[in-house]
Write a protein that holds these residues in place. Sequence first.
Motif, mmCIF file in Angstrom:
data_model
loop_
_atom_site.group_PDB
_atom_site.id
_atom_site.type_symbol
_atom_site.label_atom_id
_atom_site.label_comp_id
_atom_site.label_asym_id
_atom_site.label_seq_id
_atom_site.Cartn_x
_atom_site.Cartn_y
_atom_site.Cartn_z
ATOM 1 N N ILE A 1 -10.918 -20.381 29.572
ATOM 2 C CA ILE A 1 -11.409 -21.091 28.392
ATOM 3 C C ILE A 1 -12.539 -22.056 28.775
ATOM 4 O O ILE A 1 -13.572 -22.131 28.101
ATOM 5 C CB ILE A 1 -10.262 -21.848 27.700
ATOM 6 C CG1 ILE A 1 -9.290 -20.847 27.057
ATOM 7 C CG2 ILE A 1 -10.796 -22.823 26.655
ATOM 8 C CD1 ILE A 1 -8.039 -21.486 26.489
ATOM 9 N N PHE A 2 -12.351 -22.804 29.881
ATOM 10 C CA PHE A 2 -13.398 -23.731 30.325
ATOM 11 C C PHE A 2 -14.688 -22.998 30.665
ATOM 12 O O PHE A 2 -15.789 -23.440 30.334
ATOM 13 C CB PHE A 2 -12.919 -24.523 31.544
ATOM 14 C CG PHE A 2 -11.923 -25.595 31.218
ATOM 15 C CD1 PHE A 2 -11.971 -26.246 29.999
ATOM 16 C CD2 PHE A 2 -10.951 -25.970 32.127
ATOM 17 C CE1 PHE A 2 -11.056 -27.238 29.683
ATOM 18 C CE2 PHE A 2 -10.030 -26.968 31.828
ATOM 19 C CZ PHE A 2 -10.088 -27.592 30.599
ATOM 20 N N ALA A 3 -14.566 -21.857 31.336
ATOM 21 C CA ALA A 3 -15.753 -21.077 31.687
ATOM 22 C C ALA A 3 -16.475 -20.584 30.442
ATOM 23 O O ALA A 3 -17.714 -20.630 30.355
ATOM 24 C CB ALA A 3 -15.354 -19.899 32.579
ATOM 25 N N LEU A 4 -15.696 -20.120 29.457
ATOM 26 C CA LEU A 4 -16.300 -19.657 28.202
ATOM 27 C C LEU A 4 -16.978 -20.804 27.453
ATOM 28 O O LEU A 4 -18.073 -20.626 26.892
ATOM 29 C CB LEU A 4 -15.233 -19.009 27.317
ATOM 30 C CG LEU A 4 -14.724 -17.634 27.779
ATOM 31 C CD1 LEU A 4 -13.564 -17.186 26.894
ATOM 32 C CD2 LEU A 4 -15.851 -16.599 27.740
ATOM 33 N N LEU A 5 -16.344 -21.984 27.445
ATOM 34 C CA LEU A 5 -16.951 -23.135 26.771
ATOM 35 C C LEU A 5 -18.272 -23.526 27.411
ATOM 36 O O LEU A 5 -19.257 -23.816 26.718
ATOM 37 C CB LEU A 5 -15.985 -24.325 26.806
ATOM 38 C CG LEU A 5 -14.815 -24.301 25.816
ATOM 39 C CD1 LEU A 5 -13.892 -25.481 26.052
ATOM 40 C CD2 LEU A 5 -15.337 -24.332 24.382
ATOM 41 N N VAL A 6 -18.296 -23.539 28.752
ATOM 42 C CA VAL A 6 -19.542 -23.870 29.447
ATOM 43 C C VAL A 6 -20.630 -22.863 29.117
ATOM 44 O O VAL A 6 -21.794 -23.225 28.847
ATOM 45 C CB VAL A 6 -19.302 -23.935 30.971
ATOM 46 C CG1 VAL A 6 -20.625 -24.045 31.718
ATOM 47 C CG2 VAL A 6 -18.404 -25.112 31.322
ATOM 48 N N VAL B 1 -20.846 -20.946 26.431
ATOM 49 C CA VAL B 1 -21.252 -21.104 25.029
ATOM 50 C C VAL B 1 -22.157 -22.322 24.853
ATOM 51 O O VAL B 1 -23.159 -22.268 24.132
ATOM 52 C CB VAL B 1 -20.003 -21.212 24.129
ATOM 53 C CG1 VAL B 1 -20.391 -21.645 22.718
ATOM 54 C CG2 VAL B 1 -19.268 -19.879 24.080
ATOM 55 N N LEU B 2 -21.818 -23.443 25.507
ATOM 56 C CA LEU B 2 -22.636 -24.645 25.396
ATOM 57 C C LEU B 2 -24.034 -24.441 25.968
ATOM 58 O O LEU B 2 -25.034 -24.885 25.384
ATOM 59 C CB LEU B 2 -21.952 -25.813 26.097
ATOM 60 C CG LEU B 2 -20.700 -26.375 25.406
ATOM 61 C CD1 LEU B 2 -20.023 -27.409 26.292
ATOM 62 C CD2 LEU B 2 -21.070 -27.000 24.066
ATOM 63 N N LEU B 3 -24.110 -23.766 27.112
ATOM 64 C CA LEU B 3 -25.433 -23.497 27.706
ATOM 65 C C LEU B 3 -26.258 -22.593 26.809
ATOM 66 O O LEU B 3 -27.454 -22.835 26.587
ATOM 67 C CB LEU B 3 -25.254 -22.866 29.086
ATOM 68 C CG LEU B 3 -24.770 -23.804 30.201
ATOM 69 C CD1 LEU B 3 -24.508 -23.009 31.475
ATOM 70 C CD2 LEU B 3 -25.807 -24.898 30.468
ATOM 71 N N ALA B 4 -25.607 -21.535 26.292
ATOM 72 C CA ALA B 4 -26.323 -20.621 25.403
ATOM 73 C C ALA B 4 -26.767 -21.344 24.135
ATOM 74 O O ALA B 4 -27.893 -21.169 23.657
ATOM 75 C CB ALA B 4 -25.429 -19.430 25.058
ATOM 76 N N GLY B 5 -25.872 -22.192 23.589
ATOM 77 C CA GLY B 5 -26.227 -22.940 22.390
ATOM 78 C C GLY B 5 -27.385 -23.892 22.627
ATOM 79 O O GLY B 5 -28.252 -24.050 21.763
#
Length: 387
Positions: free
Chosen positions: A57-62, A64-68
Amino acid sequence: MTRLVYSRNWPRIAQLLVGTILMGYICCVMLTARSLQQIDDPVVRYAVAFVIVQSTIFALLVAVLLAGKLVRVRWEWFRATRIGRLTKLLADPAADREVLEASRKWPAEFFTVIEDAVQALKGSVRQRVIGLLQASGLYPKLLHETLHRNPARAIRAISLLGQLETADARAAVRRGLEHRIGAVRQAARKAILQGSDQTAQRKLLDAAPKMSGWQRMVMYHFAPADTALLPGFIAEALQSGNDERTLAALELVLTQQRVVFARAPVGLARNSNSEVRIKFFKALQFLQVDGDIPLALQAGLEDTDWRVRAMAARACGHFRPAILADRLLEMCRSFEHPSESAHAGRALAIMGGEGWFRLQDVANSDGGAARRIATEAVERHMLGGAA
């Protein structure tokens, strides 16, 4: 997504989303633990499953945040480019057709440029910009956005339409007073008071007693001071006999902090509502009083509420009624609250004459608190005179 967030059903939807996410999280942990059958101890197995799911989950959040962030930066660059393009077109009197075409392709950027231009420009150039806005296909949409469920869009529409002096724009701004969000209603009040629709302005002022204190204060800061609107409203409210209207009018006078050519009945000095009496004496220097001001001040100095006495004493410093010097001197020596004595001392210092010398006698006495207050009043007046 914006429509969903500002939906009336959003609180229930948010609760459902939280429950769904929690259930999904639990299911992921259980499925991961089931795939780790090689670990015999169930406690260790579920602990490892929890760590794996949490790390994923943490990896996915990072990610997503970078892509955003990258998408946002790119989007801001495109938006700035479009705004620059629209600004150049708007500066060219021969590019009206191109401006209207660009408004259909980039409506958000068009509204931003138009709003800045309407606020900054004057005269015929400003009228051209307003004409382009009205000629665009976005103008009818803008008229309905004052009630949009997204408060940011509603406030933007009210801010822009408030710059226009057309009947449909005024009607749209007035509709903003019915919005369910308080910030939007406050923006509509500001737009109306900064405009020239005196009928709507008077209706707002008449509704002020029903508003909360902070709403009135914010609204009064935008009230037009150079028209006959305020004196008429204030005079009628002060003579209405209604305490709520009277308080609202006195708060308006205190917010404006300037002389208002409105007649105030001297009977307010003996009003049964102590809040009315307090604000009356605070605002007295900005009003035209129908009656004997020294008698009104004397009533204030004899009031049973120390707050009223303090404000009446402060008003004495403005009107300087020598006939009340003895009473002010008495307040310096005997008081319920130090502030009434302090205001009385300052009033005596301003009045001068016999009161000034007697105030100095109090300052040179051994009267404890009275001496300290009188000394402060004398020193403050002398420093003010030296300055």
